[in-house]
Design a protein around this motif. Structure first.
Motif, PDB file in Angstrom:
ATOM      1  N   GLY A 295      -3.603  31.300  49.931  1.00 36.39           N
ATOM      2  CA  GLY A 295      -3.219  32.402  50.818  1.00 36.39           C
ATOM      3  C   GLY A 295      -2.810  33.634  50.034  1.00 36.39           C
ATOM      4  O   GLY A 295      -3.235  34.754  50.334  1.00 36.39           O
ATOM      5  N   LEU A 296      -1.985  33.442  49.024  1.00 32.93           N
ATOM      6  CA  LEU A 296      -1.551  34.537  48.164  1.00 32.93           C
ATOM      7  C   LEU A 296      -2.745  35.167  47.459  1.00 32.93           C
ATOM      8  O   LEU A 296      -2.886  36.390  47.418  1.00 32.93           O
ATOM      9  CB  LEU A 296      -0.538  34.030  47.137  1.00 32.93           C
ATOM     10  N   TYR A 297      -3.614  34.332  46.928  1.00 32.52           N
ATOM     11  CA  TYR A 297      -4.773  34.816  46.178  1.00 32.52           C
ATOM     12  C   TYR A 297      -5.689  35.672  47.064  1.00 32.52           C
ATOM     13  O   TYR A 297      -6.116  36.757  46.674  1.00 32.52           O
ATOM     14  CB  TYR A 297      -5.555  33.633  45.601  1.00 32.52           C
ATOM     15  N   VAL A 298      -5.959  35.188  48.279  1.00 34.88           N
ATOM     16  CA  VAL A 298      -6.871  35.913  49.178  1.00 34.88           C
ATOM     17  C   VAL A 298      -6.246  37.228  49.628  1.00 34.88           C
ATOM     18  O   VAL A 298      -6.924  38.254  49.674  1.00 34.88           O
ATOM     19  CB  VAL A 298      -7.261  35.036  50.384  1.00 34.88           C
ATOM     20  N   ARG A 299      -4.964  37.228  49.956  1.00 36.41           N
ATOM     21  CA  ARG A 299      -4.302  38.477  50.362  1.00 36.41           C
ATOM     22  C   ARG A 299      -4.313  39.483  49.215  1.00 36.41           C
ATOM     23  O   ARG A 299      -4.566  40.663  49.415  1.00 36.41           O
ATOM     24  CB  ARG A 299      -2.868  38.214  50.799  1.00 36.41           C
ATOM     25  N   ARG A 300      -3.994  39.014  48.003  1.00 32.44           N
ATOM     26  CA  ARG A 300      -3.995  39.905  46.843  1.00 32.44           C
ATOM     27  C   ARG A 300      -5.396  40.476  46.617  1.00 32.44           C
ATOM     28  O   ARG A 300      -5.553  41.676  46.379  1.00 32.44           O
ATOM     29  CB  ARG A 300      -3.528  39.169  45.592  1.00 32.44           C
ATOM     30  N   ALA A 301      -6.401  39.632  46.695  1.00 32.10           N
ATOM     31  CA  ALA A 301      -7.773  40.099  46.502  1.00 32.10           C
ATOM     32  C   ALA A 301      -8.166  41.112  47.574  1.00 32.10           C
ATOM     33  O   ALA A 301      -8.797  42.132  47.277  1.00 32.10           O
ATOM     34  CB  ALA A 301      -8.738  38.912  46.511  1.00 32.10           C
ATOM     35  N   LEU A 302      -7.773  40.864  48.822  1.00 27.48           N
ATOM     36  CA  LEU A 302      -8.090  41.773  49.922  1.00 27.48           C
ATOM     37  C   LEU A 302      -7.444  43.139  49.692  1.00 27.48           C
ATOM     38  O   LEU A 302      -8.108  44.178  49.793  1.00 27.48           O
ATOM     39  CB  LEU A 302      -7.618  41.170  51.249  1.00 27.48           C
TER      40      LEU A 302
END
Length: 184
Positions: free
Chosen positions: A64-71
């Motif tokens: 979740g953290l990774y996807v939000r950061r990437a977004l």
């Protein structure tokens, strides 16, 4: 034991299921970040394509953290590349589009809020979206944006002040909902 070529390995171990389940939420978040539904879909598609390339290396507990950061990072890169003012044409969600005409006030409030968000800096906008839409804590936002807690608080304070004084919102009572314990 012979090694299996990279192309034939099953590297998508649940990626398709994750992408399908996360797509609606990511598009809604991206729409608040970009201000445009079509750009939001492009942003999510780009983010998921990059995630797919690293899918086997991303720890599932940090997904979740990774996807939000990437977004957020992909959106900031998009804004940096453009460097032009983008006029928003907000699209209404299906539930509002098919609602009765009596919801005109809600539509006006949504439009005013999207216009006010568009006037924020990309970082302030990211903090506002992550805090009040995604309901992340300041510590989680700092992790997503890869910055200090103080930076998050500064962007939040300045973003809220800009929203409070925005001409489109000043006449209405349209503001992000405060969380318990948060200062108004």
């Amino acid at each position: 034991m012979p090694t299996v070529p990279y192309e034939s390995r099953s590297e998508d171990d649940g990626f398709a299921e994750f992408a399908a389940a996360a797509w609606p939420r990511l598009v809604r978040t991206a729409q608040l970040l970009t201000g445009d539904f079509h750009e939001a879909e492009d942003l999510v598609q780009t983010t998921l394509a990059k995630l797919y390339g690293r899918w086997g290396k991303v720890p599932r507990e940090d997904l979740g953290l990774y996807v939000r950061r990437a977004l957020v990072n992909n959106n900031l890169s998009r804004v940096r590349r453009r460097r032009v003012v983008h006029l928003l044409t907000p699209l209404l969600p299906d539930s509002v589009r098919h609602a009765h005409a009596g919801h005109a006030e809600a539509v006006e409030q949504r439009t005013a809020l999207l216009e006010a968000l568009a006037d924020l800096t990309p970082r302030q906008r990211a903090v506002m979206v992550l805090r009040y839409w995604e309901d992340l804590s300041e510590q989680d936002i700092a992790k997503v944006l890869d910055c200090s807690l103080g930076t998050v608080k500064t962007h939040a304070r300045r973003g809220l002040e800009a929203l409070r004084t925005h001409p489109g919102l000043a006449a209405r009572d349209v503001r992000p909902h405060a969380t318990p314990g948060a200062r108004p």
